[in-house]
Design a protein around this motif. Sequence first.
Motif, PDB file in Angstrom:
ATOM      1  N   VAL A   1       1.668  -2.957   8.377  1.00 50.53           N
ATOM      2  CA  VAL A   1       1.643  -1.401   7.055  1.00 50.53           C
ATOM      3  C   VAL A   1       1.436  -0.179   7.892  1.00 50.53           C
ATOM      4  O   VAL A   1       0.424  -0.471   7.156  1.00 50.53           O
ATOM      5  N   TYR A   2       1.867   1.214   8.135  1.00 53.09           N
ATOM      6  CA  TYR A   2       1.153   1.846   8.041  1.00 53.09           C
ATOM      7  C   TYR A   2       1.597   3.056   7.246  1.00 53.09           C
ATOM      8  O   TYR A   2       2.384   3.891   7.099  1.00 53.09           O
ATOM      9  N   TYR A   3       0.191   3.756   6.718  1.00 51.15           N
ATOM     10  CA  TYR A   3       0.149   4.673   5.837  1.00 51.15           C
ATOM     11  C   TYR A   3      -0.412   6.021   6.200  1.00 51.15           C
ATOM     12  O   TYR A   3      -1.192   5.807   6.682  1.00 51.15           O
ATOM     13  N   CYS A   4       0.469   6.911   5.862  1.00 51.03           N
ATOM     14  CA  CYS A   4       0.021   8.412   6.827  1.00 51.03           C
ATOM     15  C   CYS A   4      -0.674   8.694   4.727  1.00 51.03           C
ATOM     16  O   CYS A   4      -0.116   8.828   3.605  1.00 51.03           O
ATOM     17  N   ALA A   5      -1.600  10.013   5.218  1.00 49.14           N
ATOM     18  CA  ALA A   5      -2.272  10.178   3.422  1.00 49.14           C
ATOM     19  C   ALA A   5      -3.233  11.847   4.152  1.00 49.14           C
ATOM     20  O   ALA A   5      -2.825  12.342   5.330  1.00 49.14           O
ATOM     21  N   ALA A   6      -2.629  12.539   2.711  1.00 44.50           N
ATOM     22  CA  ALA A   6      -3.447  14.280   3.257  1.00 44.50           C
ATOM     23  C   ALA A   6      -4.534  14.720   1.911  1.00 44.50           C
ATOM     24  O   ALA A   6      -3.876  14.074   0.952  1.00 44.50           O
ATOM     25  N   CYS A   7      -4.641  15.630   2.425  1.00 40.71           N
ATOM     26  CA  CYS A   7      -5.991  16.364   1.347  1.00 40.71           C
ATOM     27  C   CYS A   7      -5.806  17.558   1.907  1.00 40.71           C
ATOM     28  O   CYS A   7      -6.337  17.483   2.904  1.00 40.71           O
TER      29      CYS A   7
ATOM     30  N   GLN B   1       5.060   6.087   1.826  1.00 40.38           N
ATOM     31  CA  GLN B   1       4.728   4.515   1.168  1.00 40.38           C
ATOM     32  C   GLN B   1       4.953   3.576   2.300  1.00 40.38           C
ATOM     33  O   GLN B   1       4.645   2.180   1.537  1.00 40.38           O
ATOM     34  N   GLY B   2       4.677   3.960   3.093  1.00 42.59           N
ATOM     35  CA  GLY B   2       3.824   3.271   4.498  1.00 42.59           C
ATOM     36  C   GLY B   2       5.262   2.659   5.664  1.00 42.59           C
ATOM     37  O   GLY B   2       6.723   2.532   4.595  1.00 42.59           O
ATOM     38  N   THR B   3       5.197   2.149   6.459  1.00 42.37           N
ATOM     39  CA  THR B   3       6.221   1.974   6.930  1.00 42.37           C
ATOM     40  C   THR B   3       5.523   0.831   7.902  1.00 42.37           C
ATOM     41  O   THR B   3       4.549   0.687   7.935  1.00 42.37           O
ATOM     42  N   GLN B   4       6.639  -0.061   8.270  1.00 44.18           N
ATOM     43  CA  GLN B   4       6.064  -1.585   8.907  1.00 44.18           C
ATOM     44  C   GLN B   4       6.078  -1.200  10.565  1.00 44.18           C
ATOM     45  O   GLN B   4       7.397  -1.183  10.674  1.00 44.18           O
ATOM     46  N   VAL B   5       5.393  -1.904  11.138  1.00 44.29           N
ATOM     47  CA  VAL B   5       5.323  -2.273  12.523  1.00 44.29           C
ATOM     48  C   VAL B   5       4.592  -3.398  12.608  1.00 44.29           C
ATOM     49  O   VAL B   5       3.763  -3.822  12.354  1.00 44.29           O
ATOM     50  N   THR B   6       5.697  -3.673  13.442  1.00 40.41           N
ATOM     51  CA  THR B   6       5.736  -5.083  14.028  1.00 40.41           C
ATOM     52  C   THR B   6       6.182  -5.068  15.619  1.00 40.41           C
ATOM     53  O   THR B   6       6.796  -4.902  16.377  1.00 40.41           O
ATOM     54  N   VAL B   7       5.035  -6.362  16.283  1.00 36.09           N
ATOM     55  CA  VAL B   7       4.581  -6.591  17.472  1.00 36.09           C
ATOM     56  C   VAL B   7       4.231  -7.507  18.353  1.00 36.09           C
ATOM     57  O   VAL B   7       3.276  -8.383  17.465  1.00 36.09           O
ATOM     58  N   SER B   8       5.944  -7.656  18.647  1.00 32.30           N
ATOM     59  CA  SER B   8       5.444  -9.748  19.105  1.00 32.30           C
ATOM     60  C   SER B   8       4.836  -9.509  20.512  1.00 32.30           C
ATOM     61  O   SER B   8       5.162  -8.429  21.391  1.00 32.30           O
TER      62      SER B   8
ATOM     63  N   GLN C   1       4.233  15.597  -1.294  1.00 36.73           N
ATOM     64  CA  GLN C   1       4.655  14.314  -1.322  1.00 36.73           C
ATOM     65  C   GLN C   1       5.161  13.910   0.119  1.00 36.73           C
ATOM     66  O   GLN C   1       5.838  14.739   1.241  1.00 36.73           O
ATOM     67  N   LEU C   2       4.535  12.955   1.063  1.00 36.68           N
ATOM     68  CA  LEU C   2       4.795  12.106   1.396  1.00 36.68           C
ATOM     69  C   LEU C   2       5.725  11.200   1.730  1.00 36.68           C
ATOM     70  O   LEU C   2       5.894   9.714   1.256  1.00 36.68           O
ATOM     71  N   GLN C   3       6.605  11.043   3.245  1.00 39.39           N
ATOM     72  CA  GLN C   3       7.533  10.487   3.455  1.00 39.39           C
ATOM     73  C   GLN C   3       7.018   9.988   5.207  1.00 39.39           C
ATOM     74  O   GLN C   3       7.583  10.370   5.891  1.00 39.39           O
ATOM     75  N   ALA C   4       6.694   8.875   5.147  1.00 39.56           N
ATOM     76  CA  ALA C   4       6.620   8.404   6.036  1.00 39.56           C
ATOM     77  C   ALA C   4       7.996   7.169   6.957  1.00 39.56           C
ATOM     78  O   ALA C   4       8.350   6.550   6.546  1.00 39.56           O
TER      79      ALA C   4
ATOM     80  N   SER D   1       6.392   9.338  12.703  1.00 41.68           N
ATOM     81  CA  SER D   1       6.714  10.317  11.258  1.00 41.68           C
ATOM     82  C   SER D   1       6.525  10.245   9.934  1.00 41.68           C
ATOM     83  O   SER D   1       6.133   9.589   8.976  1.00 41.68           O
ATOM     84  N   CYS D   2       5.317  11.251   9.709  1.00 42.85           N
ATOM     85  CA  CYS D   2       5.096  11.633   8.453  1.00 42.85           C
ATOM     86  C   CYS D   2       5.452  13.203   8.168  1.00 42.85           C
ATOM     87  O   CYS D   2       4.789  13.967   7.955  1.00 42.85           O
ATOM     88  N   ALA D   3       6.873  13.105   7.013  1.00 43.83           N
ATOM     89  CA  ALA D   3       7.435  14.441   6.640  1.00 43.83           C
ATOM     90  C   ALA D   3       6.219  14.909   5.008  1.00 43.83           C
ATOM     91  O   ALA D   3       6.684  14.253   4.242  1.00 43.83           O
ATOM     92  N   ALA D   4       6.259  15.975   4.799  1.00 45.62           N
ATOM     93  CA  ALA D   4       5.759  16.251   4.009  1.00 45.62           C
ATOM     94  C   ALA D   4       6.112  18.021   3.285  1.00 45.62           C
ATOM     95  O   ALA D   4       6.960  18.462   3.895  1.00 45.62           O
ATOM     96  N   SER D   5       6.640  17.765   2.264  1.00 48.34           N
ATOM     97  CA  SER D   5       6.991  18.344   0.684  1.00 48.34           C
ATOM     98  C   SER D   5       6.186  18.839  -0.069  1.00 48.34           C
ATOM     99  O   SER D   5       5.687  18.115  -0.686  1.00 48.34           O
ATOM    100  N   GLY D   6       6.194  20.012  -0.744  1.00 45.97           N
ATOM    101  CA  GLY D   6       5.832  20.610  -1.666  1.00 45.97           C
ATOM    102  C   GLY D   6       4.704  21.072  -1.788  1.00 45.97           C
ATOM    103  O   GLY D   6       4.922  22.278  -3.114  1.00 45.97           O
ATOM    104  N   ARG D   7       4.190  21.468  -1.120  1.00 47.40           N
ATOM    105  CA  ARG D   7       2.955  22.357  -0.914  1.00 47.40           C
ATOM    106  C   ARG D   7       3.057  23.108   1.168  1.00 47.40           C
ATOM    107  O   ARG D   7       3.624  22.302   1.485  1.00 47.40           O
TER     108      ARG D   7
END
Length: 122
Positions: free
Chosen positions: A92-98, A114-121, A2-5, A20-26
């Motif tokens: 929206v920035y997503y982390c992914a793993a394989c 799940q993605g995290t929003q980055v907004t640059v003005s 499981q990944l949490q961005a 940050s992308c925190a992983a759990s489960g494996r």
Amino acid sequence: VQLQASGGGLVQAGGSLRLSCAASGRTFSDYGTAWFRQAPGKEREFVAAIDWSGGSTTYADSVKGRFAISRNNAVNTVYLQMNSLRPEDTAVYYCAACPMCYSRRPTMYQYWGQGTQVTVSS
């Protein structure tokens, strides 16, 4: 796995953020990890990838020299340091793993955060 961005937010052009992308489960040290992003009305695009050991990294040309991907397997976390941010980095920035992978292709990644929003003005 499981990944949490986290770490997104609103920043002015030229500023910095660290995702940050925190992983759990494996056993996270067995997983290659990447960041992708998706802006409104656009397809998801590759940003950066790091192999399972942290020994190899690769970047999209649009972020090379400004972004840095790293990982700390002791705390099961991958980071994306983003400097000199531009309005076109807004997405929206997503982390992914394989497992045991190292790729720029989103289809190679089995697990997504799940993605995290980055907004640059400007």
